[in-house]
Design an enzyme around this catalytic site. Structure first.
Site, short mmCIF file in Angstrom:
data_model
loop_
_atom_site.label_atom_id
_atom_site.label_comp_id
_atom_site.label_asym_id
_atom_site.label_seq_id
_atom_site.Cartn_x
_atom_site.Cartn_y
_atom_site.Cartn_z
CG HIS A 148 1.25 -1.72 -1.57
ND1 HIS A 148 1.52 -0.38 -1.47
CD2 HIS A 148 2.35 -2.38 -1.12
CE1 HIS A 148 2.75 -0.23 -0.97
NE2 HIS A 148 3.28 -1.42 -0.76
CG ASP A 160 6.82 0.40 -0.54
OD1 ASP A 160 5.95 -0.41 -0.90
OD2 ASP A 160 6.95 0.77 0.64
CD GLU A 194 1.75 -2.56 2.48
OE1 GLU A 194 2.44 -3.34 3.14
OE2 GLU A 194 2.11 -1.39 2.26
CD GLU A 195 3.58 1.58 2.38
OE1 GLU A 195 3.91 1.29 3.54
OE2 GLU A 195 4.31 1.37 1.39
CG ASP A 222 5.15 -4.36 -0.83
OD1 ASP A 222 5.67 -3.35 -1.32
OD2 ASP A 222 4.63 -4.38 0.30
CG HIS A 293 8.44 3.66 3.91
ND1 HIS A 293 7.90 3.12 5.06
CD2 HIS A 293 7.90 2.94 2.90
CE1 HIS A 293 7.08 2.13 4.74
NE2 HIS A 293 7.07 1.99 3.44
ZN LIG Z 1 5.14 -1.79 0.12
#
Ligand SMILES: [Zn+2]
Length: 335
Positions: A148, A160, A194-195, A222, A293
């Site tokens: 993604h 990520d 995606e998130e 991912d 994140h």
């Molecule tokens: Zn991800």
């Protein structure tokens, strides 16, 4: 404030018992090679606001759903239950959660004021980015590999999911550079949004329902850039011999044969729900949730050697799936 040592104790609190209070959900997220700690605990971030509001709370703080002891709190998607009061929720880094827990233990009564600067902006536009290697014989049959494009804005999204985008793009480039194209079509899809809830992949499945039967296999990279240690599949039993074939190539890369209950990565799930077979090249995620994140999701965490092992495994599996005459029969649809 009321401290809950676990998410379960918050859920069990009586209705009205948090009237005018801020709930503190203080559950530790353990490190795990397959990220099981995050898998289990991300529900705390996603749902605690509505659960606490239902019991009368005016705000929630949670112990960061990360596995590091630095002072960067972990962020991510959350939502409010239908009809729920929209109370604020924030995460505290682990050291700050420790401080708060100690203060509550010592003083018994702690007052916390919350100032959150978050806002909900109008929806923007984003797009899946798609490239294709047309199959030389069965071009209507498609193998999808993806990653993604979006990331959380605190870091740069190197792990990520910049790493995944790099891995699958390089695998596709290697296959495209071969003198003879594989028999089936290979489609590289870099998923959008995606998130915030698999928006790009869900939309793709909605728009391709009519030709979903021709999508033979889907998977996503991912989980950062660390080594792959296991190959999991989610195939019909009649297609499991493909796993044995592919293991001959994966075993020398240090990859072991896994189970047949693979999820295929977040953006593969909308396909799996509709019965499309998926596989997962499981990566070592022991450090992944130290950075994921947070502002620490940056390029220096990636090791080119381990990324190369990923590229080798991905290009082998995708090439073999596209070249093989294994049927990849669709599975029962999930509700
Ligand atoms: Zn991800």
């Amino acid at each position: 404030m009321v401290r809950f040592g676990s998410f379960d104790t918050l859920k069990k609190a009586k209705k009205g018992s948090l009237k005018g209070k801020i709930a503190f959900v203080d559950e530790l997220t353990p490190k795990h090679r397959e990220g099981n700690g995050y898998g289990k605990n991300s529900v705390i971030r996603r749902t605690s606001a509505s659960i606490a509001a239902d019991k009368g709370a005016i705000g929630v703080v949670i112990r960061s759903i990360g596995t590091t002891n630095d002072r960067f709190a972990h962020t991510g998607q959350m939502s409010y239950a239908k009809g729920s009061k929209k109370i604020p929720i924030g995460a505290l880094s682990s050291p700050d959660a420790n401080l708060l827990a100690t203060m509550i233990k010592k003083a018994g009564h702690v007052k916390l004021s919350m100032t959150l600067a978050t806002e909900i902006l109008p929806a923007g536009k984003s797009a899946n980015v798609i490239a294709e290697i047309k199959g030389r014989e069965k071009s209507e049959e498609v193998i999808i590999l993806g990653a993604h494009l979006d990331s959380w804005d605190l870091g740069t999204g190197a792990l990520d999911d910049g790493a995944g985008v790099g891995i699958v793009s390089e695998a596709a480039r290697l296959i495209a550079a071969m003198p003879q194209k594989p028999r089936r079509t290979i489609r590289l899809v870099l998923w959008a949004a995606e998130e915030i809830g698999l928006v790009g992949s869900k939309q793709y499945v909605r728009e391709h329902m009519a030709d979903l039967k021709n999508i033979k296999l889907v998977s996503e990279s991912d989980f950062g850039g660390s080594n792959i240690f296991r190959f999991d599949s989610n195939f019909a039993s009649s297609d499991l011999h493909f796993v044995d074939n592919v293991m001959k190539v994966l075993a020398p890369l240090g990859i072991e044969k896994g189970n047949n209950t693979a999820g295929g990565g977040p953006d593969s799930w909308p396909f799996r729900m509709k019965g499309v077979p998926v596989f997962s090249l499981r990566q070592n995620g022991i450090d992944y949730f130290d950075y994921h994140h947070t502002p620490n999701d940056t390029l220096d965490k990636l090791d080119p050697k381990q990324m190369q092992q990923n590229v080798a495994a991905w290009s082998a599996v995708i090439y073999m799936a596209a070249e093989s005459d294994v049927e990849f029969s669709h599975l029962p649809v999930k509700q």
